[in-house]
Write a protein that holds these residues in place. Structure first.
Motif, PDB file in Angstrom:
ATOM      1  N   GLU A  51       0.817  -1.518  -0.357  1.00  0.00           N
ATOM      2  CA  GLU A  51       0.221   0.069   0.239  1.00  0.00           C
ATOM      3  C   GLU A  51       0.537   1.205   0.095  1.00  0.00           C
ATOM      4  O   GLU A  51      -0.128   2.701  -0.009  1.00  0.00           O
ATOM      5  CB  GLU A  51      -0.411  -0.348   1.342  1.00  0.00           C
ATOM      6  CG  GLU A  51      -1.942  -1.373   1.411  1.00  0.00           C
ATOM      7  CD  GLU A  51      -2.422  -0.855   2.726  1.00  0.00           C
ATOM      8  OE1 GLU A  51      -3.095  -0.195   3.270  1.00  0.00           O
ATOM      9  OE2 GLU A  51      -1.724  -2.154   3.789  1.00  0.00           O
ATOM     10  N   LEU A  52       2.492   0.744   0.171  1.00  0.00           N
ATOM     11  CA  LEU A  52       3.011   2.104  -0.135  1.00  0.00           C
ATOM     12  C   LEU A  52       3.175   2.857  -1.025  1.00  0.00           C
ATOM     13  O   LEU A  52       3.875   2.064  -1.932  1.00  0.00           O
ATOM     14  CB  LEU A  52       4.541   2.077   0.782  1.00  0.00           C
ATOM     15  CG  LEU A  52       3.856   1.651   2.371  1.00  0.00           C
ATOM     16  CD1 LEU A  52       5.306   0.746   3.212  1.00  0.00           C
ATOM     17  CD2 LEU A  52       3.159   2.264   3.781  1.00  0.00           C
ATOM     18  N   ASN A  53       3.456   3.745  -1.488  1.00  0.00           N
ATOM     19  CA  ASN A  53       3.477   4.729  -2.937  1.00  0.00           C
ATOM     20  C   ASN A  53       5.012   5.453  -2.442  1.00  0.00           C
ATOM     21  O   ASN A  53       4.873   6.662  -1.672  1.00  0.00           O
ATOM     22  CB  ASN A  53       2.653   5.732  -2.860  1.00  0.00           C
ATOM     23  CG  ASN A  53       1.451   5.060  -3.793  1.00  0.00           C
ATOM     24  OD1 ASN A  53       1.316   3.886  -4.654  1.00  0.00           O
ATOM     25  ND2 ASN A  53       0.370   4.657  -3.064  1.00  0.00           N
ATOM     26  N   GLN A 140       0.945  13.225  12.139  1.00  0.00           N
ATOM     27  CA  GLN A 140       0.178  12.510  11.565  1.00  0.00           C
ATOM     28  C   GLN A 140       0.879  11.158  10.381  1.00  0.00           C
ATOM     29  O   GLN A 140       0.813  11.956   8.724  1.00  0.00           O
ATOM     30  CB  GLN A 140       0.423  13.378  10.484  1.00  0.00           C
ATOM     31  CG  GLN A 140      -0.895  15.333  11.318  1.00  0.00           C
ATOM     32  CD  GLN A 140      -0.379  16.134  10.563  1.00  0.00           C
ATOM     33  OE1 GLN A 140      -0.900  16.382   9.519  1.00  0.00           O
ATOM     34  NE2 GLN A 140       0.072  16.673  11.244  1.00  0.00           N
ATOM     35  N   ALA A 141       1.276  10.319  10.848  1.00  0.00           N
ATOM     36  CA  ALA A 141       2.275   8.864   9.863  1.00  0.00           C
ATOM     37  C   ALA A 141       1.964   8.280   9.033  1.00  0.00           C
ATOM     38  O   ALA A 141       0.497   8.338   8.877  1.00  0.00           O
ATOM     39  CB  ALA A 141       2.269   8.158  11.090  1.00  0.00           C
ATOM     40  N   ASP A 142       2.234   8.094   8.096  1.00  0.00           N
ATOM     41  CA  ASP A 142       1.412   7.240   6.670  1.00  0.00           C
ATOM     42  C   ASP A 142       1.755   5.871   6.759  1.00  0.00           C
ATOM     43  O   ASP A 142       0.991   5.210   6.194  1.00  0.00           O
ATOM     44  CB  ASP A 142       2.464   8.117   5.656  1.00  0.00           C
ATOM     45  CG  ASP A 142       1.916   9.235   5.141  1.00  0.00           C
ATOM     46  OD1 ASP A 142       1.381   9.798   4.782  1.00  0.00           O
ATOM     47  OD2 ASP A 142       3.021   9.952   5.408  1.00  0.00           O
ATOM     48  N   ALA A 143       3.000   5.543   8.039  1.00  0.00           N
ATOM     49  CA  ALA A 143       3.432   4.026   8.224  1.00  0.00           C
ATOM     50  C   ALA A 143       3.517   3.540  10.054  1.00  0.00           C
ATOM     51  O   ALA A 143       3.775   4.932   9.935  1.00  0.00           O
ATOM     52  CB  ALA A 143       3.576   3.711   7.190  1.00  0.00           C
ATOM     53  N   VAL A 181       2.094  -1.547   8.848  1.00  0.00           N
ATOM     54  CA  VAL A 181       2.250  -1.423  10.219  1.00  0.00           C
ATOM     55  C   VAL A 181       3.392  -2.654   9.716  1.00  0.00           C
ATOM     56  O   VAL A 181       4.057  -3.122   9.373  1.00  0.00           O
ATOM     57  CB  VAL A 181       2.160  -1.837  11.332  1.00  0.00           C
ATOM     58  CG1 VAL A 181       2.313  -2.319  12.423  1.00  0.00           C
ATOM     59  CG2 VAL A 181       0.529  -1.277  11.487  1.00  0.00           C
ATOM     60  N   ILE A 182       4.802  -2.270  10.167  1.00  0.00           N
ATOM     61  CA  ILE A 182       6.634  -2.577  10.089  1.00  0.00           C
ATOM     62  C   ILE A 182       7.003  -3.555  11.300  1.00  0.00           C
ATOM     63  O   ILE A 182       7.377  -2.199  11.844  1.00  0.00           O
ATOM     64  CB  ILE A 182       7.041  -1.517   8.732  1.00  0.00           C
ATOM     65  CG1 ILE A 182       6.689  -1.173   7.211  1.00  0.00           C
ATOM     66  CG2 ILE A 182       8.155  -2.770   8.321  1.00  0.00           C
ATOM     67  CD1 ILE A 182       5.772   0.368   7.473  1.00  0.00           C
TER      68      ILE A 182
END
Length: 339
Positions: A51-53, A140-143, A181-182
């Motif tokens: 899902e990560l661009n 305001q994190a993206d992941a 989530v990594i």
């Protein structure tokens, strides 16, 4: 010792300790391909990982925050570099700011400096779902990264000793937070057994965080009156840990001992989809300043694109599976664990 002072100690010791004499990325040789068929100027390094661009496989991996103005300044400068170069950035563990609101500005500065950038929040595996959500909201994190650091905690004089709820915590966060989530290691690598367990609880992204970069056993031992020096070489080297992920189907990031764009490209050839750098970037920033680090990131990108050109890979994903040979310790690891 306060948590804030410990953060500053980590930075100081991480910058001062010597790396291993042998870097395990030197055990990988990519097989040169003589007949180029692409235009270097048309190569692209932006990519999609699940899902990560991402605009680049390279990202600034988790380093600091929570240590007052000194760590705020580092995060501010790293965020400026990430903004100017278009790469992603992870902050250090936000648990200190969750427990002490006065430290939140040392992390929030990253989003302030880079409002459109791709930013990873970061908590430890001791975090509750509510704490993970606070970390995400704070910047305001993206992941979200969840770091696992058992050995570091055991060596740390004030570290945790009870890990009975850690796996349940990870599963709860992964199943409840909408963002990717990594789960990441902090320099000890991930085994295929660990990877299988994480996959069973719903984890889809990992950062193997292998041995070879900042050595937190040494960092924490520098802070002890009587060090546990026998654990200074514990862990799985990063290339071997990438190989341990083979066939898992997970989205894999690599970090730990990546020195340049060639090492990053080797990580992609072995099966990673992106690579993080921390200590080596911080050293350039501290010693030479923001502009030098911006130039360093550009140089890393150029090196990676040179490998892509030599392998006729128009995009980073096409590096995976390109021909290579293994040497030395990594070859022995592959023969005993992977083959």
């Amino acid at each position: 010792m306060s948590r804030a002072q410990r953060k500053i100690d980590h930075i100081r010791h991480a910058l001062s300790h010597e790396r291993e004499l042998h870097n395990h990325f030197d055990d990988i040789e990519i097989i040169h391909q003589s007949l180029a068929r692409l235009d270097f100027n048309q190569l692209r390094i932006d990519m999609k990982v699940g899902e990560l661009n991402l605009s680049s496989p390279l990202f600034v991996n988790a380093m600091t925050g929570g240590g007052g103005e000194e760590t705020k300044a580092i995060n501010r400068d790293l965020a400026l570099v990430a903004r100017e170069t278009g790469i992603g950035m992870a902050v250090g563990s936000q648990m200190s700011a969750i427990k002490n609101v006065e430290e939140r500005h040392t992390y929030a500065i990253v989003r302030q400096m880079n409002p459109e950038g791709f930013i990873f929040a970061n908590v430890g595996s001791e975090a509750s779902l509510d704490q993970a959500e606070q970390a995400v909201d704070m910047i305001q994190a993206d992941a979200l990264q969840i770091h696992v650091n058992t050995l570091q905690e055991l060596i740390m004089p004030e570290g945790d000793r009870n890990f009975t709820q850690r796996l349940d915590n990870i599963q709860r966060i992964v199943s409840s937070i909408e963002l990717p989530v990594i789960v990441k290691e902090v320099g000890y690598g991930m085994s295929m057994e660990t990877i299988e367990t994480l996959q069973q609880i719903g984890v889809r992204y990992i950062d193997v965080g292998g041995r070879g970069g900042t050595n937190f056993s040494k960092v924490e031992n520098m802070r002890r009156e009587r060090p546990f020096a026998s654990f200074n070489n514990w862990g799985i080297p990063t290339p071997a840990s990438i190989l341990e992920t083979a066939g898992s189907g997970l989205h894999v990031f690599a970090s730990g001992g990546i020195r340049n764009g060639l090492d990053g490209a080797k990580a992609l050839v072995l099966g990673a989809e992106g690579f993080g750098m921390a200590g080596s970037l911080l050293r350039v920033l501290v010693n030479d300043g923001i502009n030098s680090l911006i130039e360093e990131v550009a140089h890393i990108h150029h090196e990676m694109k040179m490998v892509m050109m030599l392998m006729n890979a128009a995009v980073p994903h096409e590096l995976k599976g390109q021909p290579y040979i293994l040497l030395g310790h990594t070859k022995e690891w592959y023969d005993q664990r992977i083959q």
